[in-house]
Write an enzyme that holds these catalytic residues in place. Sequence first.
Site, short mmCIF file in Angstrom:
data_model
loop_
_atom_site.label_atom_id
_atom_site.label_comp_id
_atom_site.label_asym_id
_atom_site.label_seq_id
_atom_site.Cartn_x
_atom_site.Cartn_y
_atom_site.Cartn_z
CG HIS A 66 -0.30 0.42 2.47
ND1 HIS A 66 0.56 -0.42 3.16
CD2 HIS A 66 -0.34 1.57 3.16
CE1 HIS A 66 1.01 0.23 4.23
NE2 HIS A 66 0.48 1.44 4.25
CG HIS A 81 0.17 6.01 2.44
ND1 HIS A 81 -1.19 5.83 2.47
CD2 HIS A 81 0.68 5.34 3.49
CE1 HIS A 81 -1.50 5.08 3.51
NE2 HIS A 81 -0.38 4.76 4.14
#
Length: 158
Positions: A66, A81
């Site tokens: 992620h 992110h």
Amino acid sequence: MKFNLFKKAKTSVLTCADGKVVPITEVSDPVFAQKMMGDGFAVIPTGNTIYSPVSGKISMIFDTNHAFGLTMSNGLEVLVHIGIDTVNEKGEGFKRLAAINDTVKAGDPIIGIDLEALKAKGYDMAVMVIFTNDKYSELTLMEGDHQAKEEAATIQLA
């Protein structure tokens, strides 16, 4: 011919996904919006691929895929992110397309995502691009809709 020895170089930062470029202060997570991790911008993605916004070396990729970090040759550190709280998926909906220590060019694919499945689970899928160290002095953002790999910002190197 005159040279300005004090003029600092500007570096282009590309959009890391198809979508809308917005100021980091507009994301729903206060850690990012309040720039606690550094300044940057976000992309509200419409596609399923996350690209490198800069050229450099992949310094880290979370096991959950992620988020990933890049280090440019000038020392600038960049964190990408993907989504808010998507770490909770433990990698579900994410596919690694590059590896730690790979040298990449701006625009190279790094992570594939199942955008619709993650959104269906209720995740805010804003993708944050954060400059985590002080190797730059100014960030200029080009807000609005962009295709992946278009210029989203420029940074003035410190």
